[in-house]
Design a protein around this motif. Structure first.
Motif, PDB file in Angstrom:
ATOM      1  N   GLY A  65       0.781  -1.230   0.000  1.00  0.00           N
ATOM      2  CA  GLY A  65       0.000   0.000   0.000  1.00  0.00           C
ATOM      3  C   GLY A  65       0.810   1.275   0.000  1.00  0.00           C
ATOM      4  O   GLY A  65       0.241   2.371   0.080  1.00  0.00           O
ATOM      5  N   GLY A  66       2.138   1.182  -0.110  1.00  0.00           N
ATOM      6  CA  GLY A  66       2.966   2.374  -0.121  1.00  0.00           C
ATOM      7  C   GLY A  66       4.430   2.016   0.002  1.00  0.00           C
ATOM      8  O   GLY A  66       4.794   0.833   0.130  1.00  0.00           O
ATOM      9  N   TYR A  67       5.272   3.039  -0.021  1.00  0.00           N
ATOM     10  CA  TYR A  67       6.716   2.800   0.010  1.00  0.00           C
ATOM     11  C   TYR A  67       7.176   2.245   1.348  1.00  0.00           C
ATOM     12  O   TYR A  67       7.983   1.321   1.400  1.00  0.00           O
ATOM     13  N   ASP A  68       6.679   2.816   2.452  1.00  0.00           N
ATOM     14  CA  ASP A  68       7.102   2.396   3.789  1.00  0.00           C
ATOM     15  C   ASP A  68       5.934   2.601   4.747  1.00  0.00           C
ATOM     16  O   ASP A  68       5.526   3.729   5.008  1.00  0.00           O
ATOM     17  N   PHE A  69       5.399   1.511   5.285  1.00  0.00           N
ATOM     18  CA  PHE A  69       4.237   1.567   6.173  1.00  0.00           C
ATOM     19  C   PHE A  69       4.502   2.428   7.397  1.00  0.00           C
ATOM     20  O   PHE A  69       3.617   3.137   7.878  1.00  0.00           O
ATOM     21  N   TYR A  70       5.729   2.373   7.927  1.00  0.00           N
ATOM     22  CA  TYR A  70       6.032   3.083   9.167  1.00  0.00           C
ATOM     23  C   TYR A  70       6.236   4.575   8.935  1.00  0.00           C
ATOM     24  O   TYR A  70       6.291   5.356   9.874  1.00  0.00           O
ATOM     25  N   ARG A  71       6.315   4.957   7.676  1.00  0.00           N
ATOM     26  CA  ARG A  71       6.362   6.377   7.320  1.00  0.00           C
ATOM     27  C   ARG A  71       4.967   6.899   6.981  1.00  0.00           C
ATOM     28  O   ARG A  71       4.635   8.051   7.245  1.00  0.00           O
ATOM     29  N   SER A  72       4.144   6.041   6.401  1.00  0.00           N
ATOM     30  CA  SER A  72       2.766   6.396   6.066  1.00  0.00           C
ATOM     31  C   SER A  72       1.923   5.134   6.086  1.00  0.00           C
ATOM     32  O   SER A  72       2.135   4.222   5.283  1.00  0.00           O
ATOM     33  N   LYS A  73       0.967   5.083   7.018  1.00  0.00           N
ATOM     34  CA  LYS A  73       0.115   3.898   7.158  1.00  0.00           C
ATOM     35  C   LYS A  73      -1.081   3.929   6.204  1.00  0.00           C
ATOM     36  O   LYS A  73      -1.901   3.011   6.215  1.00  0.00           O
ATOM     37  N   TYR A  74      -1.186   4.967   5.413  1.00  0.00           N
ATOM     38  CA  TYR A  74      -2.272   5.078   4.444  1.00  0.00           C
ATOM     39  C   TYR A  74      -2.115   3.991   3.392  1.00  0.00           C
ATOM     40  O   TYR A  74      -1.099   3.922   2.694  1.00  0.00           O
ATOM     41  N   ASN A  75      -3.116   3.130   3.287  1.00  0.00           N
ATOM     42  CA  ASN A  75      -3.044   1.992   2.363  1.00  0.00           C
ATOM     43  C   ASN A  75      -3.642   2.389   1.022  1.00  0.00           C
ATOM     44  O   ASN A  75      -4.858   2.356   0.819  1.00  0.00           O
ATOM     45  N   ARG A  76      -2.788   2.753   0.098  1.00  0.00           N
ATOM     46  CA  ARG A  76      -3.252   3.243  -1.192  1.00  0.00           C
ATOM     47  C   ARG A  76      -3.878   2.136  -2.040  1.00  0.00           C
ATOM     48  O   ARG A  76      -4.673   2.419  -2.937  1.00  0.00           O
ATOM     49  N   ALA A  77      -3.543   0.889  -1.764  1.00  0.00           N
ATOM     50  CA  ALA A  77      -4.107  -0.212  -2.543  1.00  0.00           C
ATOM     51  C   ALA A  77      -5.596  -0.389  -2.271  1.00  0.00           C
ATOM     52  O   ALA A  77      -6.350  -0.821  -3.153  1.00  0.00           O
ATOM     53  N   THR A  78      -6.027  -0.069  -1.064  1.00  0.00           N
ATOM     54  CA  THR A  78      -7.431  -0.273  -0.703  1.00  0.00           C
ATOM     55  C   THR A  78      -8.174   1.027  -0.413  1.00  0.00           C
ATOM     56  O   THR A  78      -9.407   1.039  -0.428  1.00  0.00           O
ATOM     57  N   GLN A  79      -7.457   2.119  -0.150  1.00  0.00           N
ATOM     58  CA  GLN A  79      -8.113   3.353   0.273  1.00  0.00           C
ATOM     59  C   GLN A  79      -8.055   4.488  -0.741  1.00  0.00           C
ATOM     60  O   GLN A  79      -8.907   5.373  -0.718  1.00  0.00           O
ATOM     61  N   ALA A  80      -7.052   4.496  -1.601  1.00  0.00           N
ATOM     62  CA  ALA A  80      -6.866   5.623  -2.527  1.00  0.00           C
ATOM     63  C   ALA A  80      -7.860   5.531  -3.684  1.00  0.00           C
ATOM     64  O   ALA A  80      -7.724   4.683  -4.570  1.00  0.00           O
ATOM     65  N   ARG A  81      -8.855   6.408  -3.689  1.00  0.00           N
ATOM     66  CA  ARG A  81      -9.818   6.471  -4.797  1.00  0.00           C
ATOM     67  C   ARG A  81      -9.309   7.508  -5.793  1.00  0.00           C
ATOM     68  O   ARG A  81      -9.387   8.707  -5.558  1.00  0.00           O
ATOM     69  N   ARG A  82      -8.800   7.011  -6.909  1.00  0.00           N
ATOM     70  CA  ARG A  82      -8.201   7.887  -7.916  1.00  0.00           C
ATOM     71  C   ARG A  82      -8.883   7.654  -9.262  1.00  0.00           C
ATOM     72  O   ARG A  82      -9.492   6.609  -9.512  1.00  0.00           O
ATOM     73  N   GLN A  83      -8.751   8.643 -10.146  1.00  0.00           N
ATOM     74  CA  GLN A  83      -9.309   8.477 -11.482  1.00  0.00           C
ATOM     75  C   GLN A  83      -8.558   7.361 -12.214  1.00  0.00           C
ATOM     76  O   GLN A  83      -7.328   7.368 -12.257  1.00  0.00           O
ATOM     77  N   PRO A  84      -9.280   6.407 -12.792  1.00  0.00           N
ATOM     78  CA  PRO A  84      -8.590   5.307 -13.486  1.00  0.00           C
ATOM     79  C   PRO A  84      -8.097   5.663 -14.877  1.00  0.00           C
ATOM     80  O   PRO A  84      -7.338   4.904 -15.479  1.00  0.00           O
ATOM     81  N   GLY A  85      -8.513   6.834 -15.407  1.00  0.00           N
ATOM     82  CA  GLY A  85      -8.057   7.218 -16.736  1.00  0.00           C
ATOM     83  C   GLY A  85      -8.453   6.190 -17.780  1.00  0.00           C
ATOM     84  O   GLY A  85      -9.544   5.603 -17.743  1.00  0.00           O
ATOM     85  N   SER A  86      -7.546   5.946 -18.715  1.00  0.00           N
ATOM     86  CA  SER A  86      -7.857   5.030 -19.822  1.00  0.00           C
ATOM     87  C   SER A  86      -8.031   3.591 -19.372  1.00  0.00           C
ATOM     88  O   SER A  86      -8.470   2.743 -20.162  1.00  0.00           O
ATOM     89  N   GLY A  87      -7.710   3.313 -18.122  1.00  0.00           N
ATOM     90  CA  GLY A  87      -7.958   1.969 -17.600  1.00  0.00           C
ATOM     91  C   GLY A  87      -9.426   1.615 -17.568  1.00  0.00           C
ATOM     92  O   GLY A  87      -9.794   0.436 -17.462  1.00  0.00           O
ATOM     93  N   PHE A  88     -10.298   2.638 -17.711  1.00  0.00           N
ATOM     94  CA  PHE A  88     -11.739   2.392 -17.736  1.00  0.00           C
ATOM     95  C   PHE A  88     -12.221   1.945 -19.121  1.00  0.00           C
ATOM     96  O   PHE A  88     -13.277   1.327 -19.253  1.00  0.00           O
ATOM     97  N   LYS A  89     -11.457   2.249 -20.153  1.00  0.00           N
ATOM     98  CA  LYS A  89     -11.924   2.025 -21.532  1.00  0.00           C
ATOM     99  C   LYS A  89     -12.315   0.580 -21.839  1.00  0.00           C
ATOM    100  O   LYS A  89     -13.279   0.351 -22.593  1.00  0.00           O
ATOM    101  N   PRO A  90     -11.611  -0.441 -21.298  1.00  0.00           N
ATOM    102  CA  PRO A  90     -12.057  -1.809 -21.598  1.00  0.00           C
ATOM    103  C   PRO A  90     -13.496  -2.092 -21.157  1.00  0.00           C
ATOM    104  O   PRO A  90     -14.179  -2.907 -21.802  1.00  0.00           O
ATOM    105  N   ILE A  91     -13.959  -1.443 -20.105  1.00  0.00           N
ATOM    106  CA  ILE A  91     -15.355  -1.631 -19.688  1.00  0.00           C
ATOM    107  C   ILE A  91     -16.280  -1.038 -20.750  1.00  0.00           C
ATOM    108  O   ILE A  91     -17.301  -1.636 -21.122  1.00  0.00           O
ATOM    109  N   LEU A  92     -15.925   0.149 -21.243  1.00  0.00           N
ATOM    110  CA  LEU A  92     -16.700   0.779 -22.319  1.00  0.00           C
ATOM    111  C   LEU A  92     -16.716  -0.105 -23.563  1.00  0.00           C
ATOM    112  O   LEU A  92     -17.772  -0.330 -24.176  1.00  0.00           O
TER     113      LEU A  92
END
Length: 816
Positions: A469-496
């Motif tokens: 979920g990030g570079y170093d858990f003990y520096r930042s416990k924010y789990n980007r793999a499960t918590q970061a809601r970001r725009q998927p960009g062109s990764g959405f196109k296969p659904i379309l």
């Protein structure tokens, strides 16, 4: 007064009575004293009994000790039973009584209670000795407590030192001895006592001080541990080794005097030095983001006590894949970081080249290891290298080619000119960071400011096999793999594109790649979407449009299908409704998704068209091995036919076999000839995926899979800002995916997709998209579903290309 009365009475009796009367008087006095003694004894016994009853009525039931639940940390394991983490303030490893080594038990008995096996729970000699000390000095003397009394105190009483507590200890000790065997009492004691450094019990202490299990301890190590209960800080072998050594040797001598050791064993043990040091928890697999997910799940389901109840949680994580994922993420983040320049040193120590080793270590003490980077102090700057002292390592050397990347950072798009020598970058006394490169050599480094995430699933059942979920858990416990809601960009196109195929479009359908301008009728603002290259390519087949990630084709395609239809398809792929926008920008991935959600969506393509449910915990057991929870995931079964329909064993199908096969072909084309062509270095034909890049390169994605694994990689800043010119999904995120899959797919044979019934291959003209013959110089093979083969004239293409910008604006005005 009584003596004076007796004397007078005796004198009167002697004058007035003969000798027999004197004997009668003595008998009367003796009877009087006897009755008085009996009366006093009765009062004392009655008082003691009443006191006992009063105190005993408030004491706990001793039988609880037979069912005692010691506080044992929650343990988290990988699929292959590698320890990931332990949670709980108290470190404890319970040892069954029959597994306690004899010498270790004898060491504690020699130190704490050498009459343990002969007294009834109370050492009367010890109590008398403590009482005499109290009378002589007026001070309470520590001691007089047997092991049984310590069990009573540790399990049932408070640590306060009062006479009442001591009485309670005595009563409880007698009760304990009447109900438990000596071996049971000793086992309770050795598993409960505090032995310093958060270690409770001999199992934890053996691991913390010596990195061993109890059966691996030597005689001198056992004696050292036995010296700790009396004063865990004062006799601690780590913080007070001299005092600890004296205490250890005293206990060894006691063991010899009690015939637990012979002279040879004593002499050998006394010669051994103090080697104890703090050993970190025996963590076998570094996966703190996974451990935290498990901790949260256990607290939510079983409550806070789950952290101290000895639960064992077995996850779906595969240790080799987790190691590969962490390495891939850190490598990719460092590579991005080095592309954008050197932000400077950590600090300047002020030390000269002649500074002592002690001064250097003192300066480095304030810095810690972060991720793969270690702090280091520059000792010398040479013509083509620098000498450094790395924290926790020996003095080493960095060659110039390991720091040439360090052009001074200006902004995300600019750096200063290339330095020509080390002295243009660093100076003596600088505190920097270094890391090991792929060849094992040290190189200049810095802590990446950019963040990243990697999540990998088994697409067949949703098992999370790796997560970072990030570079170093003990520096930042924010789990980007499960918590970061970001725009998927062109990764959405296969659904379309999936919905387009379901609506009757084909891979040869031509859509015009031309400029579009949309007006917002309420704000009069214009929206002028563009391709990443800024160029336009005219009529474009769907296969080419996805391979090259053409934005304008995707927007026109969405318009023709209908926004709500595509939104519902996105929801069927597992994306939450509130994260799917109902605007044309949806075609470019303007919604939001976490890497985990994208992994679930792309697993649909990987597993043949089924929506699986990601899960992390495979089973939960109690300390005694009792199963309390087990996962039964619904699996994707592409070859089960009608058996999977409506069966709770199987995941629901959301894409038909034929459409899924066509989409897999498209996504494989992205790697073979499209924006992810770099992945061809893996030398496999069963890989597929899609790059994703958002506006101003704020997010870089690669969403990819093989039949065996789905993996999603993301790179970006936590507070969104541009990554820099050229930092697309292909450049920033794809390398992370390649590094991971290179290791993860070792041992997985290449799989060829099964062609479902109803798929045929025909020749089309690559310029027009119309059917043609093999003799056509522009002929290329293309896949079609039966019933959706274009005729001699592609009506879909004509209709699409005849739409003018004015017509599109009129039809789409209501969407803004």
């Amino acid at each position: 007064m009584n003596e004076e009365f007796c004397d007078r009475f005796l004198l009167f009796y002697e004058v007035t009575n003969p000798e027999p009367r004197k004997r009668s008087f003595l008998k009367t006095c003796l009877r009087f004293l006897t009755i008085a003694s009996i009366l006093c004894t009765t009062i004392a016994v009655t008082g003691a009994y009443l006191l006992y009853q009063t105190i005993a009525s408030d004491l706990p039931d001793i039988s609880q000790l037979r069912e005692v639940k010691l506080q044992v940390p929650l343990a988290v394991y990988s699929e292959d039973e590698q320890l990931i983490a332990q949670f709980g303030k108290k470190k404890r490893i319970p040892i069954p009584g029959n597994r306690i080594p004899k010498k270790l038990a004898e060491a504690f008995i020699a130190a704490e209670d050498h009459r343990f096996f002969s007294h009834p729970g109370i050492d009367y000699k010890g109590l008398i000795r403590a009482g005499v000390q109290l009378i002589r000095t007026g001070k309470k003397r520590q001691g007089g407590s047997t092991i049984t009394m310590q069990v009573a105190r540790n399990f049932f009483l408070s640590p306060e030192k009062t006479y009442l507590r001591k009485i309670k200890e005595i009563i409880l000790a007698l009760e304990i001895e009447s109900q438990l065997s000596k071996q049971e009492i000793l086992s309770l004691y050795l598993n409960k006592i505090y032995l310093g450094h958060r270690a409770y019990g001999i199992g934890a202490a053996a691991q913390i001080y010596y990195g061993k299990t109890v059966d691996q301890l030597t005689i001198e190590e056992s004696a050292m541990m036995a010296g700790l209960p009396k004063a865990p800080s004062r006799f601690n072998p780590v913080t007070n080794p001299e005092r600890a050594l004296k205490r250890r040797n005293y206990i060894l001598t006691r063991m010899h005097n009690l015939q637990y050791l012979d002279q040879k064993e004593l002499d050998q043990a006394l010669e051994q030095p103090v080697i104890a040091r703090i050993h970190s928890d025996s963590i076998e697999l570094h996966a703190p983001y996974i451990a935290e997910l498990v901790r949260q799940k256990m607290v939510k389901k079983f409550g806070p006590h789950s952290l101290t109840s000895g639960y064992k949680v077995y996850t779906t994580v595969k240790s080799e894949l987790q190691i590969a994922a962490r390495s891939a993420l850190r490598r990719a983040l460092h590579e991005y970081d080095e592309r954008h320049g050197f932000r400077g040193i950590e600090a300047q120590s002020g030390l000269a080249a002649t500074a002592s080793e002690g001064d250097i270590l003192e300066r480095l003490k304030g810095f810690r290891k972060v991720g793969d980077t270690l702090p280091a102090l520059v000792r010398a700057v040479n013509k083509d290298s620098i000498d450094v002292r790395v924290l926790g390592k020996e003095r080493t050397h960095l060659a110039w080619d390991k720091m040439t990347w360090a052009r001074k950072y200006i902004n995300q798009n600019e750096r200063e000119a290339l330095a020509r020598s080390p002295d243009q970058v660093l100076s003596i006394g600088d505190i920097i960071r270094v890391r090991k490169g792929r060849t094992g050599n040290w190189r200049l480094a810095q802590i990446p400011e950019v963040s990243g995430a990697l999540i990998s699933l088994n697409p067949a059942d949703g098992a999370m096999v790796a997560l970072v979920g990030g570079y170093d858990f003990y520096r930042s416990k924010y789990n980007r793999a499960t918590q970061a809601r970001r725009q998927p960009g062109s990764g959405f196109k296969p659904i379309l594109f999936t919905k387009a195929l379901e609506e009757g479009f084909t891979l040869s359908t031509m859509i015009n790649d031309a400029p579009i301008v949309y007006m917002n009728p309420w704000t009069d603002e214009e929206w002028r979407p563009q391709n990443y290259s800024g160029k336009y390519y005219g009529p474009t087949r769907l296969r080419i449009a996805l391979r090259k990630s053409r934005n304008l084709v995707s927007i026109r395609l969405l318009r023709q299908i209908g926004i709500e239809k595509v939104a519902q398809t996105a929801i069927s792929f597992g994306l939450p409704t509130d994260q799917v926008p109902r605007t044309l920008s949806m075609a470019l991935g303007s919604g939001s998704a976490t890497p985990l959600q994208m992994a679930r969506a792309y697993s649909v393509f990987a597993n043949g068209g089924f929506l699986i449910e990601p899960y992390l915990v495979s089973r939960v057991e109690t300390l005694d091995g009792e199963l309390v929870e087990e996962a039964f995931p619904r699996i994707a079964c592409p070859h089960c036919g009608d058996l999977s329909s409506g069966n709770n064993m199987f995941a629901p199908r959301v894409v038909s076999p034929r459409v899924n096969y066509l989409m897999t072909s498209l996504l494989q084309d992205v790697i073979r000839r499209g924006t992810a062509v770099r992945a061809n270095r893996l030398g496999r034909k069963d890989l597929a995926g899609k790059t994703g890049t958002t506006n101003e390169q704020r997010d870089a994605w690669f969403n990819g899979f093989s039949p065996a694994l789905t993996a999603i990689t993301w790179l970006g800043f936590d507070l969104p800002k541009p990554l820099g010119k050229g930092e697309t999904g292909s450049r920033a995120a794809l390398p992370m995916w390649i590094y991971y899959m290179e290791k993860a797919l070792e041992g997985f044979p290449e799989e060829k997709s099964r062609v479902p019934k109803g798929i045929e291959t025909l020749y089309i003209n690559q310029s027009s998209g119309f059917l043609t013959s093999a003799s056509d110089p522009e002929a290329v093979p293309e896949l079609f579903r039966e019933g959706f083969v274009p005729g001699q004239r592609n009506s879909e293409t004509v209709d699409a290309n005849r739409l003018s910008d004015e017509t599109e604006n009129d039809q789409l005005e209501s969407l803004f």
